[in-house]
Design a protein around this motif. Sequence first.
Motif, mmCIF file in Angstrom:
data_model
loop_
_atom_site.group_PDB
_atom_site.id
_atom_site.type_symbol
_atom_site.label_atom_id
_atom_site.label_comp_id
_atom_site.label_asym_id
_atom_site.label_seq_id
_atom_site.Cartn_x
_atom_site.Cartn_y
_atom_site.Cartn_z
ATOM 1 N N VAL A 25 73.820 68.900 38.743
ATOM 2 C CA VAL A 25 72.838 69.822 38.188
ATOM 3 C C VAL A 25 71.781 69.010 37.466
ATOM 4 O O VAL A 25 72.100 68.055 36.754
ATOM 5 C CB VAL A 25 73.499 70.805 37.191
ATOM 6 C CG1 VAL A 25 72.472 71.729 36.564
ATOM 7 C CG2 VAL A 25 74.592 71.603 37.860
ATOM 8 N N GLY A 30 70.650 72.860 41.250
ATOM 9 C CA GLY A 30 71.919 72.170 41.400
ATOM 10 C C GLY A 30 72.351 72.185 42.848
ATOM 11 O O GLY A 30 71.763 72.868 43.688
ATOM 12 N N CYS A 58 71.597 63.794 32.843
ATOM 13 C CA CYS A 58 71.416 65.169 32.387
ATOM 14 C C CYS A 58 70.735 65.199 31.022
ATOM 15 O O CYS A 58 69.911 66.066 30.753
ATOM 16 C CB CYS A 58 72.764 65.877 32.302
ATOM 17 S SG CYS A 58 73.540 66.158 33.907
ATOM 18 N N ILE A 63 69.303 70.380 31.572
ATOM 19 C CA ILE A 63 69.876 71.327 32.523
ATOM 20 C C ILE A 63 69.817 72.722 31.910
ATOM 21 O O ILE A 63 69.739 72.887 30.697
ATOM 22 C CB ILE A 63 71.329 70.991 32.915
ATOM 23 C CG1 ILE A 63 72.265 71.075 31.716
ATOM 24 C CG2 ILE A 63 71.429 69.645 33.577
ATOM 25 C CD1 ILE A 63 73.731 71.013 32.086
ATOM 26 N N ALA A 68 74.455 75.331 35.732
ATOM 27 C CA ALA A 68 75.682 74.529 35.735
ATOM 28 C C ALA A 68 76.900 75.421 35.972
ATOM 29 O O ALA A 68 77.818 75.058 36.713
ATOM 30 C CB ALA A 68 75.820 73.760 34.428
#
Length: 125
Positions: A25, A30, A58, A63, A68
Amino acid sequence: DDPDSKYLLNRTAVEAGKPFVYGGVARTGGLTLAVQPGVSACLACAFPPQPARGDESCAALGIIAPVAGAIGALQAHLALRLLEDPASVGGLLYVYEMHGRRWRTLRFERDPQCSTCSDAAQRAA
């Protein structure tokens, strides 16, 4: 969660002949890939290792938590499908992008020159 760790997990699973489900992701998107060693493409077939291009972690990219969660749920689903019917999902890459609410599915075939799962690489391992 870095590329080196992901490729190490890929190589270990391929060498052990154990299926696994990769997930990643970044920002608002993702993806997840089901790998059935010896049958489907592995992570290195789909995404051949490349030199690092700066910090792509990340923490650096950020993110969106629900993305996620969606990718994690799909990974769990694919893991169960790998147990039931490996041929049905091995080599399938699912890509999600929150903007536009799009899912795409791509099928990758084994790369005969893959440095991880090709027959030559397996004989050398």
